[in-house]
Design a protein around this motif. Structure first.
Motif, PDB file in Angstrom:
ATOM      1  N   VAL A  70       0.875  -1.182   0.000  1.00 44.43           N
ATOM      2  CA  VAL A  70       0.000   0.000   0.000  1.00 44.43           C
ATOM      3  C   VAL A  70       0.907   1.225   0.000  1.00 44.43           C
ATOM      4  CG1 VAL A  70      -1.863   1.209   1.173  1.00 44.43           C
ATOM      5  CG2 VAL A  70      -1.721  -1.286   1.316  1.00 44.43           C
ATOM      6  N   HIS A  71       0.904   1.962  -1.128  1.00 44.27           N
ATOM      7  CA  HIS A  71       1.811   3.099  -1.303  1.00 44.27           C
ATOM      8  C   HIS A  71       0.986   4.354  -1.557  1.00 44.27           C
ATOM      9  CE1 HIS A  71       5.092   0.141  -1.776  1.00 44.27           C
ATOM     10  NE2 HIS A  71       4.213  -0.527  -2.517  1.00 44.27           N
ATOM     11  N   ALA A  72       1.299   5.426  -0.833  1.00 44.93           N
ATOM     12  CA  ALA A  72       0.537   6.669  -0.957  1.00 44.93           C
ATOM     13  C   ALA A  72       1.492   7.846  -1.132  1.00 44.93           C
ATOM     14  CB  ALA A  72      -0.346   6.883   0.271  1.00 44.93           C
ATOM     15  N   ARG A  73       1.002   8.867  -1.857  1.00 39.96           N
ATOM     16  CA  ARG A  73       1.746  10.123  -2.002  1.00 39.96           C
ATOM     17  C   ARG A  73       0.826  11.275  -1.618  1.00 39.96           C
ATOM     18  NH1 ARG A  73       2.583  10.474  -7.198  1.00 39.96           N
ATOM     19  NH2 ARG A  73       1.369  12.344  -7.650  1.00 39.96           N
ATOM     20  N   THR A  74       1.321  12.186  -0.791  1.00 44.40           N
ATOM     21  CA  THR A  74       0.511  13.309  -0.332  1.00 44.40           C
ATOM     22  C   THR A  74       0.668  14.507  -1.264  1.00 44.40           C
ATOM     23  OG1 THR A  74       2.245  14.252   1.070  1.00 44.40           O
ATOM     24  CG2 THR A  74       0.854  12.521   2.034  1.00 44.40           C
ATOM     25  N   GLY A  75      -0.125  15.534  -0.997  1.00 38.07           N
ATOM     26  CA  GLY A  75      -0.108  16.718  -1.848  1.00 38.07           C
ATOM     27  C   GLY A  75       1.201  17.471  -1.828  1.00 38.07           C
ATOM     28  N   ASN A  76       2.011  17.315  -0.791  1.00 40.72           N
ATOM     29  CA  ASN A  76       3.303  18.010  -0.759  1.00 40.72           C
ATOM     30  C   ASN A  76       4.465  17.080  -1.102  1.00 40.72           C
ATOM     31  OD1 ASN A  76       3.503  16.444   1.520  1.00 40.72           O
ATOM     32  ND2 ASN A  76       3.447  18.153   2.970  1.00 40.72           N
ATOM     33  N   GLY A  77       4.140  15.926  -1.709  1.00 44.33           N
ATOM     34  CA  GLY A  77       5.189  15.024  -2.189  1.00 44.33           C
ATOM     35  C   GLY A  77       5.678  13.996  -1.200  1.00 44.33           C
ATOM     36  N   GLN A  78       5.104  13.932  -0.006  1.00 42.16           N
ATOM     37  CA  GLN A  78       5.519  12.937   0.986  1.00 42.16           C
ATOM     38  C   GLN A  78       5.107  11.540   0.536  1.00 42.16           C
ATOM     39  OE1 GLN A  78       3.621  13.460   4.769  1.00 42.16           O
ATOM     40  NE2 GLN A  78       4.825  11.865   5.797  1.00 42.16           N
ATOM     41  N   GLU A  79       6.034  10.576   0.598  1.00 38.81           N
ATOM     42  CA  GLU A  79       5.768   9.190   0.208  1.00 38.81           C
ATOM     43  C   GLU A  79       5.597   8.325   1.450  1.00 38.81           C
ATOM     44  OE1 GLU A  79       5.426   8.004  -2.821  1.00 38.81           O
ATOM     45  OE2 GLU A  79       6.074   9.714  -4.043  1.00 38.81           O
ATOM     46  N   MET A  80       4.548   7.512   1.462  1.00 40.02           N
ATOM     47  CA  MET A  80       4.285   6.593   2.578  1.00 40.02           C
ATOM     48  C   MET A  80       4.030   5.206   2.010  1.00 40.02           C
ATOM     49  SD  MET A  80       1.723   8.918   4.938  1.00 40.02           S
ATOM     50  CE  MET A  80       0.477   8.884   3.659  1.00 40.02           C
ATOM     51  N   SER A  81       4.598   4.189   2.649  1.00 38.09           N
ATOM     52  CA  SER A  81       4.449   2.814   2.154  1.00 38.09           C
ATOM     53  C   SER A  81       4.335   1.848   3.318  1.00 38.09           C
ATOM     54  CB  SER A  81       5.648   2.412   1.289  1.00 38.09           C
ATOM     55  OG  SER A  81       5.766   3.241   0.159  1.00 38.09           O
ATOM     56  N   ARG A  82       3.621   0.775   3.086  1.00 38.67           N
ATOM     57  CA  ARG A  82       3.556  -0.309   4.054  1.00 38.67           C
ATOM     58  C   ARG A  82       3.263  -1.601   3.306  1.00 38.67           C
ATOM     59  NH1 ARG A  82       5.819   0.217   7.461  1.00 38.67           N
ATOM     60  NH2 ARG A  82       4.775   1.681   8.864  1.00 38.67           N
ATOM     61  N   ILE A  83       3.934  -2.674   3.704  1.00 40.99           N
ATOM     62  CA  ILE A  83       3.715  -4.001   3.127  1.00 40.99           C
ATOM     63  C   ILE A  83       2.935  -4.835   4.128  1.00 40.99           C
ATOM     64  CG2 ILE A  83       4.784  -6.061   2.144  1.00 40.99           C
ATOM     65  CD1 ILE A  83       5.312  -3.568   0.527  1.00 40.99           C
ATOM     66  N   TRP A  84       1.830  -5.419   3.645  1.00 38.48           N
ATOM     67  CA  TRP A  84       1.036  -6.332   4.468  1.00 38.48           C
ATOM     68  C   TRP A  84       1.279  -7.750   3.971  1.00 38.48           C
ATOM     69  CZ3 TRP A  84      -2.260  -5.316   8.601  1.00 38.48           C
ATOM     70  CH2 TRP A  84      -2.433  -3.965   8.910  1.00 38.48           C
ATOM     71  N   LYS A 102      -4.873   8.733  11.612  1.00 33.47           N
ATOM     72  CA  LYS A 102      -5.234   8.914  13.018  1.00 33.47           C
ATOM     73  C   LYS A 102      -4.098   8.537  13.959  1.00 33.47           C
ATOM     74  CE  LYS A 102     -10.230   8.304  12.510  1.00 33.47           C
ATOM     75  NZ  LYS A 102     -11.425   7.591  13.018  1.00 33.47           N
ATOM     76  N   GLY A 103      -2.883   8.447  13.434  1.00 34.79           N
ATOM     77  CA  GLY A 103      -1.737   8.085  14.262  1.00 34.79           C
ATOM     78  C   GLY A 103      -1.235   9.265  15.080  1.00 34.79           C
ATOM     79  N   THR A 104      -0.034   9.135  15.581  1.00 31.59           N
ATOM     80  CA  THR A 104       0.564  10.216  16.363  1.00 31.59           C
ATOM     81  C   THR A 104       0.851  11.409  15.454  1.00 31.59           C
ATOM     82  OG1 THR A 104       2.793   9.341  15.965  1.00 31.59           O
ATOM     83  CG2 THR A 104       1.621   8.552  17.924  1.00 31.59           C
ATOM     84  N   PRO A 105       0.928  12.621  16.018  1.00 33.65           N
ATOM     85  CA  PRO A 105       1.201  13.798  15.180  1.00 33.65           C
ATOM     86  C   PRO A 105       2.481  13.666  14.351  1.00 33.65           C
ATOM     87  CG  PRO A 105       0.483  14.465  17.371  1.00 33.65           C
ATOM     88  CD  PRO A 105       0.668  12.981  17.424  1.00 33.65           C
ATOM     89  N   GLU A 106       3.475  12.948  14.884  1.00 35.01           N
ATOM     90  CA  GLU A 106       4.730  12.801  14.153  1.00 35.01           C
ATOM     91  C   GLU A 106       4.580  11.891  12.931  1.00 35.01           C
ATOM     92  OE1 GLU A 106       4.360  12.118  17.366  1.00 35.01           O
ATOM     93  OE2 GLU A 106       5.238  13.925  18.269  1.00 35.01           O
ATOM     94  N   SER A 107       3.676  10.897  13.013  1.00 33.03           N
ATOM     95  CA  SER A 107       3.550   9.928  11.928  1.00 33.03           C
ATOM     96  C   SER A 107       2.454  10.276  10.927  1.00 33.03           C
ATOM     97  CB  SER A 107       3.270   8.529  12.500  1.00 33.03           C
ATOM     98  OG  SER A 107       2.040   8.521  13.209  1.00 33.03           O
ATOM     99  N   ARG A 108       1.620  11.265  11.224  1.00 37.97           N
ATOM    100  CA  ARG A 108       0.536  11.613  10.305  1.00 37.97           C
ATOM    101  C   ARG A 108       1.074  12.308   9.068  1.00 37.97           C
ATOM    102  NH1 ARG A 108      -3.268  14.476  14.788  1.00 37.97           N
ATOM    103  NH2 ARG A 108      -3.699  12.632  16.058  1.00 37.97           N
ATOM    104  N   PRO A 109       0.419  12.123   7.924  1.00 36.20           N
ATOM    105  CA  PRO A 109       0.830  12.854   6.723  1.00 36.20           C
ATOM    106  C   PRO A 109       0.584  14.347   6.903  1.00 36.20           C
ATOM    107  CG  PRO A 109      -1.228  11.665   6.346  1.00 36.20           C
ATOM    108  CD  PRO A 109      -0.704  11.205   7.664  1.00 36.20           C
ATOM    109  N   THR A 110       1.450  15.149   6.310  1.00 33.89           N
ATOM    110  CA  THR A 110       1.347  16.598   6.447  1.00 33.89           C
ATOM    111  C   THR A 110       0.379  17.208   5.444  1.00 33.89           C
ATOM    112  OG1 THR A 110       3.299  16.774   5.018  1.00 33.89           O
ATOM    113  CG2 THR A 110       3.662  16.808   7.398  1.00 33.89           C
ATOM    114  N   ALA A 111      -0.195  16.401   4.580  1.00 29.89           N
ATOM    115  CA  ALA A 111      -1.186  16.872   3.612  1.00 29.89           C
ATOM    116  C   ALA A 111      -2.051  15.685   3.213  1.00 29.89           C
ATOM    117  CB  ALA A 111      -0.506  17.494   2.390  1.00 29.89           C
TER     118      ALA A 111
END
Length: 516
Positions: A284-298, A322-331
């Motif tokens: 599961v790979h996601a990209r946010t509006g400011n270019g942040q990349e997030m990925s996780r393998i299940w 809904k995670g911690t403020p540090e781990s949430r996407p910025t956009a």
């Protein structure tokens, strides 16, 4: 002799559903707690076990052994949301982290162990890392293959290379029935045949197992013998099986993401089926509006079906949004990709090509519901779920179509002050005024009694209705405030029976429900 199973490290957080539930509800760690599904314990804390609570125990039996037991319902999204912090903490040390399910992550050992100075040192660092960054306890196990490594984690064991079969041999045959594997019937049959350990089952030949227990039995036999759960040759998924979707406006709500996950999962599964494949590792790979990349393998013990894909995407968004403020996407998320990181030969996941007339009608109705949601949004089609609570409005929860219809709070738990469910529950309770025989509005005394008998009720500024009979009042806890409830039967043809409620710090009554 090599088992053919890759050297794997599993990090396991014991009693994770309970840990996540306590964190969500701010329950202190010195309170015994348990998570229930279908009125039976599915997970419990160490304090609850010390009082005799066990998995599979009925709620009544569990509470009789531990009267102060805190009761929670099953909620996979909550478990995934809080587990994301653990996965992120592990990922800071080791690459290739795969979430098996909330509470368990797996990763390859060889590279990381060489970098950190050995398997024992790697295990020690991971335990300290999770405790420091996520604040939870965990255990690490290392063995050949995911199945053996998971059992090793339950025992905090580091199994030497090539010794996995010897480690597994004395274990009870019931460990084959891991969550999501659905091997309860197979395990029961093996026990009735006298095969009570993994070693006894592994001693059978593959031909004997296939002829008696079929393909599912053959997979379990491989696991019991310490071999890879599947043959080592896997098909490389064609690149066109990746499903990508752009979002405008960006996704920033879990409910909208869950709806999109259902539509993407359908296309994803259709592509795999066309190639005769099934997915066992989902990226599961996601990209946010400011270019942040997030990925996780299940990683999955069994091939995923369409619902399994949608569930994991939804759980992952729970963790991200809904995670911690540090781990949430910025956009907000503007692109989502589902990638079949690993596939195996597909097998039929459908009930049949031709369904009954009722099944076909249900399928057409479901398609119509999804179509309406596509036009108006996921919350446009909802179904009711009876939930736990004291007030009528609390006990009916509307769930978007396609979401799991499970209670957020156990309906069968003890809810002091709960009254029979009215036939009609008002979304916006209308205001009401209650008068005594002299025409004076009723008050609540310091002893939580009525200042006089109810004689007339005015609902929402309408005409006064004479009270034929009444019962109450009852004091009930509602959130952080106390409420008084009163039942009245009004004259008329037909007579009306109302449930009235009033907060102690507010002078107005409201109509919570009407009995049919």
């Amino acid at each position: 002799m090599s088992s053919g199973a890759p050297r794997t490290l599993v990090l396991w957080c014991p009693d994770w559903p309970v840990v996540a539930a306590c964190a969500a509800e701010s329950v202190p760690p010195d309170r015994p707690a348990a998570v229930f599904s279908g009125n039976r314990v599915v997970a419990c804390s160490a304090l609850a076990r010390a009082d005799g609570v066990r998995r599979g125990m009925r709620r009544r039996d569990a509470q009789s052994r531990c009267p102060e037991l805190v009761v929670f319902g099953v909620e996979p999204e909550r478990d995934a949301r809080f587990f994301e912090e653990v996965a992120v903490a592990v990922e800071e040390l080791v690459v290739g982290v795969e979430v098996v399910r909330p509470g368990i992550v797996a990763m390859p050992v060889t590279g990381a162990a060489g970098y950190f100075g050995g398997e024992a040192r790697l295990a020690e660092l991971l335990v300290d890392q999770v405790a420091a960054r996520a604040g939870v306890e965990c255990q690490v196990g290392i063995a050949d293959g995911l199945f053996a490594a998971t059992l090793a984690a339950h025992r905090a064991a580091l199994v030497e290379p090539g010794a996995t079969a010897a480690f597994l041999a004395p274990l009870d045959i019931r460990v084959l029935d891991q969550p999501g594997a659905d091997r309860a019937d197979l395990v029961d049959l093996l026990r009735r045949l006298g095969l009570r350990t993994l070693g006894a089952f592994a001693a059978l030949t593959t031909r004997e197992v296939l002829s008696r227990f079929g393909a599912d039995g053959e997979i379990a036999h491989r696991l019991a013998a310490g071999r890879s759960e599947r043959p080592p040759v896997r098909r490389r998924p064609p690149p066109e099986l990746t499903v990508t979707k752009e979002f405008d406006p960006p996704l920033d709500r879990v409910d909208v993401a869950a709806f999109m996950a259902k539509t993407m999962a359908a296309g994803f599964q259709a592509g795999l089926t066309a190639w005769g494949l099934a997915c066992t590792r989902l990226g599961v790979h996601a990209r946010t509006g400011n270019g942040q990349e997030m990925s996780r393998i299940w990683r999955c013990a069994e091939p995923l079906d369409e619902q399994g894909v949608a569930d994991r995407v939804r759980w992952q968004f729970e963790g991200w949004l809904k995670g911690t403020p540090e781990s949430r996407p910025t956009a907000g998320v503007v692109q989502l990709r589902l990638v079949p990181e690993e596939t195996v030969e597909g097998r039929s996941l459908q009930l049949g090509l031709v369904g009954t007339e009722q099944q076909l009608a249900d399928e057409r109705a479901a398609q119509a519901m999804v179509h309406v949601q596509g036009l108006l949004g996921p919350e446009a089609v909802v179904t009711p779920v009876l939930d736990g609570g004291r007030g009528p409005a609390e006990r009916v929860r509307l769930v978007p179509w396609g979401e799991r219809r499970v209670p957020a709070r156990l309906p069968e738990a003890r809810w002091d002050g709960r009254l029979p469910m009215p036939a009609t529950v008002f979304p916006e309770p209308p205001p009401a005024r209650v008068f005594d025989p002299s025409g004076t509005e009723l008050r609540i005394t310091e002893r939580y009694q009525l200042s006089g008998p109810p004689a007339a009720v005015v609902v929402n500024g309408g005409p006064a209705h004479t009270v034929r009979d009444w019962a109450g009042p009852w004091r009930a806890r509602h959130g952080r405030s106390d409420r008084m409830r009163l039942q009245v039967v009004l004259d008329g043809k037909p007579a009306r029976a109302l449930l009235l409620a009033r907060a102690l710090d507010h002078p107005m009554w409201t109509v919570e429900g009407e009995y049919g």
